[in-house]
Design an enzyme around this catalytic site. Structure first.
Site, PDB file in Angstrom:
ATOM      1  CB  CYS A 105      42.271 -38.493 -17.319  1.00  0.00           C
ATOM      2  SG  CYS A 105      41.480 -39.416 -15.983  1.00  0.00           S
ATOM      3  CG  HIS A 199      46.418 -37.274 -15.495  1.00  0.00           C
ATOM      4  ND1 HIS A 199      45.659 -36.236 -15.999  1.00  0.00           N
ATOM      5  CD2 HIS A 199      45.556 -38.079 -14.821  1.00  0.00           C
ATOM      6  CE1 HIS A 199      44.394 -36.397 -15.625  1.00  0.00           C
ATOM      7  NE2 HIS A 199      44.300 -37.503 -14.927  1.00  0.00           N
ATOM      8  CD  GLU A 201      47.754 -34.059 -17.776  1.00  0.00           C
ATOM      9  OE1 GLU A 201      46.621 -34.094 -17.251  1.00  0.00           O
ATOM     10  OE2 GLU A 201      48.201 -34.978 -18.495  1.00  0.00           O
TER      11      GLU A 201
END
Length: 287
Positions: A105, A199, A201
């Protein structure tokens, strides 16, 4: 020998503290957990370039890491405040160090601007919750960053800004109808960066926390009509994280194993470690 990573937190101190108060960890700390879950024994240092006077690695320090990862952020890069310009300068130094780098991002956006690309607000508005119908480009079909991903997939996401001008030496590897640049490789000053606008993660619990923190924004921008709707959505995400087998919730929110399975959701990070970090470390070891 253990792999050494530098995790670069994109947020200012206030935003870091708010996230930690709500989630128990800063973005950088939870990102480090994902890295250590993907590379057993990995050592992760954290840097805060948004802070004035932050102790950041010099050129030799950057070169000493096996990999560098950039997190998301609440900042907008076109504001060009000192908190932002310090991060752009650090990314330029990361390119010059030639250390393998990856970002999510904000990380993708910083890497684009540091290589003379540009980032602006998306005229289509915010992409929030999940980036839908992510699709490999022709170049992305054989790109190792997306190894194991299907041709079309979804991923956790929340962003208003997007890359609008690519660096001169860039390859888009995934796109969708909301943002043309959803995954890309940038090359600058001998360094190579892999990044995604979404994202991988984020656990669904962390995504839920972020949405709760942005309750007013969610209502103001029309995603929900009342705080109760935001919290109900966040509750569902948290429950799905705890119980991925909840078919009723997965059906309700249109998510599949690409989101619910941790190994699949974090695929790009795992591929970065396998195909960039470990390969580069092996090459360096032979020099």
């Amino acid at each position: 020998m253990a792999l050494r990573f530098l995790v670069v937190e994109g947020n200012t101190r206030g935003a870091r503290e708010a996230h930690k108060a709500a989630y128990g960890r800063m973005l950088s700390e939870s990102y480090a957990d994902v890295i250590q879950g993907s590379a057993k024994g990995a050592i992760c240092d954290i840097a805060f370039p948004a802070d004035e006077g932050a102790n950041l690695p010099d050129a030799a320090g950057l070169e000493s890491y096996d990999g560098i990862v950039l997190t998301g952020s609440h900042l907008s890069i076109y504001d060009r405040t000192p908190e932002i310009t310090r991060q752009i300068d650090l990314m330029r130094a990361i390119y010059a160090s030639r250390t393998p780098a990856f970002g999510s991002c904000w990380g993708l956006q910083v890497a684009a601007v540091a290589a003379d690309g540009d980032v602006q607000r998306n005229p289509l508005g915010r992409e929030v919750g999940f980036a839908r119908r992510l699709r490999r480009t022709e170049e992305g079909r054989g790109h190792p960053m997306l190894e194991g991903r299907p041709e079309v997939y979804d991923a956790p996401a929340i962003h208003l800004d997007m890359v609008t001008v690519l660096p001169k030496d860039a390859t888009i590897v995934a796109t969708n109808p909301v943002s043309a640049v959803q995954a890309a490789e940038f090359r600058q000053d001998g360094g190579t960066f892999w990044g995604v606008q979404y994202h991988p993660e984020f656990s669904l619990t962390e995504l839920a926390v972020i949405l709760r923190l942005r309750t007013e924004l969610m209502i103001r921008e029309g995603f929900c009509r009342a705080p109760e709707e935001v919290h109900a959505y966040a509750d569902d995400l948290t429950m799905l994280d705890r119980e991925p087998s909840r078919f009723d919730l997965a059906w309700r929110h249109g998510v599949d194993s690409e989101v619910l399975d941790t190994a699949r959701r974090t695929r790009e990070i795992r591929n970065f470690i396998e195909h960039r970090v470990k390969v580069e470390k092996s090459v360096r070891g032979r020099e």
